[in-house]
Design a protein around this motif. Sequence first.
Motif, PDB file in Angstrom:
ATOM      1  N   PRO A 180       0.831  -1.219   0.000  1.00 42.83           N
ATOM      2  CA  PRO A 180       0.000   0.000   0.000  1.00 42.83           C
ATOM      3  C   PRO A 180       0.859   1.259   0.000  1.00 42.83           C
ATOM      4  CG  PRO A 180       0.015  -1.036   2.170  1.00 42.83           C
ATOM      5  CD  PRO A 180       0.732  -1.972   1.259  1.00 42.83           C
ATOM      6  N   LYS A 181       0.267   2.357  -0.434  1.00 44.09           N
ATOM      7  CA  LYS A 181       0.995   3.619  -0.502  1.00 44.09           C
ATOM      8  C   LYS A 181       1.398   4.136   0.871  1.00 44.09           C
ATOM      9  CE  LYS A 181      -1.170   5.319  -4.783  1.00 44.09           C
ATOM     10  NZ  LYS A 181      -2.012   6.394  -5.374  1.00 44.09           N
ATOM     11  N   TRP A 182       0.553   3.882   1.890  1.00 44.30           N
ATOM     12  CA  TRP A 182       0.804   4.490   3.193  1.00 44.30           C
ATOM     13  C   TRP A 182       2.065   3.960   3.879  1.00 44.30           C
ATOM     14  CZ3 TRP A 182       0.802   1.132   7.309  1.00 44.30           C
ATOM     15  CH2 TRP A 182       0.135  -0.088   7.143  1.00 44.30           C
ATOM     16  N   VAL A 183       2.611   2.824   3.387  1.00 47.20           N
ATOM     17  CA  VAL A 183       3.866   2.336   3.974  1.00 47.20           C
ATOM     18  C   VAL A 183       5.069   2.734   3.126  1.00 47.20           C
ATOM     19  CG1 VAL A 183       2.759   0.378   5.099  1.00 47.20           C
ATOM     20  CG2 VAL A 183       3.775   0.070   2.843  1.00 47.20           C
ATOM     21  N   GLY A 184       4.820   3.408   2.014  1.00 46.56           N
ATOM     22  CA  GLY A 184       5.937   3.800   1.145  1.00 46.56           C
ATOM     23  C   GLY A 184       6.299   2.750   0.127  1.00 46.56           C
ATOM     24  N   ARG A 185       5.295   1.953  -0.296  1.00 41.99           N
ATOM     25  CA  ARG A 185       5.520   0.903  -1.287  1.00 41.99           C
ATOM     26  C   ARG A 185       6.620  -0.056  -0.845  1.00 41.99           C
ATOM     27  NH1 ARG A 185       0.948   0.475  -4.168  1.00 41.99           N
ATOM     28  NH2 ARG A 185       0.342   2.419  -5.209  1.00 41.99           N
ATOM     29  N   TRP A 186       7.436  -0.533  -1.809  1.00 39.10           N
ATOM     30  CA  TRP A 186       8.429  -1.556  -1.500  1.00 39.10           C
ATOM     31  C   TRP A 186       9.536  -1.040  -0.583  1.00 39.10           C
ATOM     32  CZ3 TRP A 186       7.224  -6.383  -2.173  1.00 39.10           C
ATOM     33  CH2 TRP A 186       6.321  -6.741  -3.166  1.00 39.10           C
ATOM     34  N   ALA A 187       9.982   0.171  -0.815  1.00 38.47           N
ATOM     35  CA  ALA A 187      11.052   0.735   0.021  1.00 38.47           C
ATOM     36  C   ALA A 187      10.607   0.839   1.472  1.00 38.47           C
ATOM     37  CB  ALA A 187      11.461   2.102  -0.509  1.00 38.47           C
ATOM     38  N   GLY A 188       9.357   1.264   1.687  1.00 35.22           N
ATOM     39  CA  GLY A 188       8.827   1.368   3.039  1.00 35.22           C
ATOM     40  C   GLY A 188       8.715   0.011   3.711  1.00 35.22           C
ATOM     41  N   MET A 189       8.242  -1.006   2.960  1.00 40.13           N
ATOM     42  CA  MET A 189       8.112  -2.343   3.534  1.00 40.13           C
ATOM     43  C   MET A 189       9.479  -2.912   3.903  1.00 40.13           C
ATOM     44  SD  MET A 189       5.031  -4.344   1.623  1.00 40.13           S
ATOM     45  CE  MET A 189       4.826  -5.405   3.031  1.00 40.13           C
ATOM     46  N   TYR A 190      10.451  -2.715   3.020  1.00 43.51           N
ATOM     47  CA  TYR A 190      11.790  -3.213   3.302  1.00 43.51           C
ATOM     48  C   TYR A 190      12.368  -2.546   4.545  1.00 43.51           C
ATOM     49  CZ  TYR A 190      12.615  -6.176  -0.765  1.00 43.51           C
ATOM     50  OH  TYR A 190      12.572  -7.192  -1.677  1.00 43.51           O
ATOM     51  N   SER A 191      12.140  -1.255   4.685  1.00 49.94           N
ATOM     52  CA  SER A 191      12.670  -0.529   5.844  1.00 49.94           C
ATOM     53  C   SER A 191      12.059  -1.036   7.143  1.00 49.94           C
ATOM     54  CB  SER A 191      12.399   0.973   5.686  1.00 49.94           C
ATOM     55  OG  SER A 191      13.009   1.482   4.523  1.00 49.94           O
ATOM     56  N   ILE A 192      10.752  -1.247   7.136  1.00 52.18           N
ATOM     57  CA  ILE A 192      10.073  -1.755   8.335  1.00 52.18           C
ATOM     58  C   ILE A 192      10.571  -3.156   8.671  1.00 52.18           C
ATOM     59  CG2 ILE A 192       7.843  -2.431   9.310  1.00 52.18           C
ATOM     60  CD1 ILE A 192       6.576  -0.219   7.573  1.00 52.18           C
ATOM     61  N   ASN A 193      10.716  -3.999   7.647  1.00 54.89           N
ATOM     62  CA  ASN A 193      11.174  -5.372   7.873  1.00 54.89           C
ATOM     63  C   ASN A 193      12.586  -5.414   8.459  1.00 54.89           C
ATOM     64  OD1 ASN A 193       8.749  -6.243   6.838  1.00 54.89           O
ATOM     65  ND2 ASN A 193       9.565  -6.783   4.832  1.00 54.89           N
ATOM     66  N   VAL A 194      13.460  -4.580   7.926  1.00 60.35           N
ATOM     67  CA  VAL A 194      14.831  -4.543   8.436  1.00 60.35           C
ATOM     68  C   VAL A 194      14.844  -4.065   9.879  1.00 60.35           C
ATOM     69  CG1 VAL A 194      17.065  -3.383   8.214  1.00 60.35           C
ATOM     70  CG2 VAL A 194      15.921  -4.276   6.175  1.00 60.35           C
TER      71      VAL A 194
END
Length: 483
Positions: A400-414
């Motif tokens: 979703p857009k609210w997490v910043g797409r793929w870059a946002g998901m990767y950042s949260i996961n890390v």
Amino acid sequence: MATDKVVETVMAGNYVEMETEGKPRTMKTRLSKFFWDGGSVYDAWFSCASNQVAQVLLTLPYSFSQLGMLSGVLFQLFYGLLGSWTAYLISLLYVEYRTRKEREKVDFRNHVIQWFEVLDGLLGKHWRNVGLAFNCTFLLFGSVIQLIACASNIYYINDNLDKRTWTYIFGACCATTVFIPSFHNYRIWSFLGLLMTTYTSWYLTIAALLHGQAEGVKHSGPSKLVLYFTGATNILYTFGGHAVTVEIMHAMWKPQKFKSIYLLATLYVLTLTLPSAIAVYWAFGDMLLDHANAFALLPRSPFRDMAFITFGFACTPLYFVWEKAIGMHECKSLCKRAAARLPVVIPIWFLAIIFPFFGPINSTVGSLLVSFTVYIIPSLAHIFTFRSATARENAVEQPPKWVGRWAGMYSINVFIVVWVFLVGFGFGGWASVTNFIHQIDTFGLFTKCYQCPPPPPLASPPRLYNVTAAAPPPALHHHLHRP
């Protein structure tokens, strides 16, 4: 081309395998569907909410006494959010795996998909082996904790038997779960589980407030780093109950609707865990450091005796793994499957008798197993599954857009991987293992009644009088011997 891709995705996401197709409905089938046949969004919510906290609810005041009030509240909110995020990742990976397999015409009608199979299908056998080892070990000890908690709870209702004896009894009761085929059939059980968890939570809250603060109560937490991180990992364990997420999703008629269910379940659970932990810690403070089960400090009453929490959820995925290992998973005979499952109950029973340390064992399992099973591995699996541009482009669901797409998901996961590894596994592992060893040194293995109050002192024996007592007075002696 884009249109074809959308159509293919929609068709692959249309999960209808568990729906009845044109079968006549009698009163018997309607009753069976109402009590037994659950696959709706509501059933999944009940299963998630009742499975997420369960008996750990009774140890959260104990964690607050280790952490202090502020840290206890903040850790609940923080780990509740982290747990919801990793459950969301697991749901995405499940849908991705299942969609790929159904495009290959794989039929799952008589097969329950599990987390290690998702890892195998998306990342290969090495991921599968690691996931299987952590998941099974966690579920095994999760079942052990449920059994220990049941024995501990019932002891405070009826202390005529010690906790070990109650463990024997509830181990036999636990064996009855072999007759529940899957999470698809947990409808009435999960409803009762959540109902009793809700009742227990509000009983703890109200009873603590009515009791008021104990005389001379102190709130000195946090006082030691060992206790602080032990309490934190118990909360990590509390909101890491989604080791059964895949099985719950597979029981749904529409698994793609699961994404927000765990978050909604967590929000409801927080309305139970926060008031009860705050109230009991306010009332009893540092006394909880020696009483991991909150029931131990509340006065006996009919309301307390009614507060009981169901068990059995963690056993079911272990049954599936065992069935697959011995080739019985697709057997249609419920009695044969139930008989094949019975050996799984034996190690659960045995470990509950060896390590009856309700409270400390939660933190140990949380730091060493939950940290990897439901936080680190799902985060890393998502990163590696979608590490290539092709995988990201062809993903069944885009971020979703609210997490910043793929870059946002990767950042949260890390962030989750680093935080949980350092704080949960590192500091938490050191603290919880240290505390666990202290419990073994203090109480010993196979302890008969962990943290039970000492038995009342025996009454002093009646005074014995010497049979050769002094002779009666002369007059009385004369009277007794008068001819």
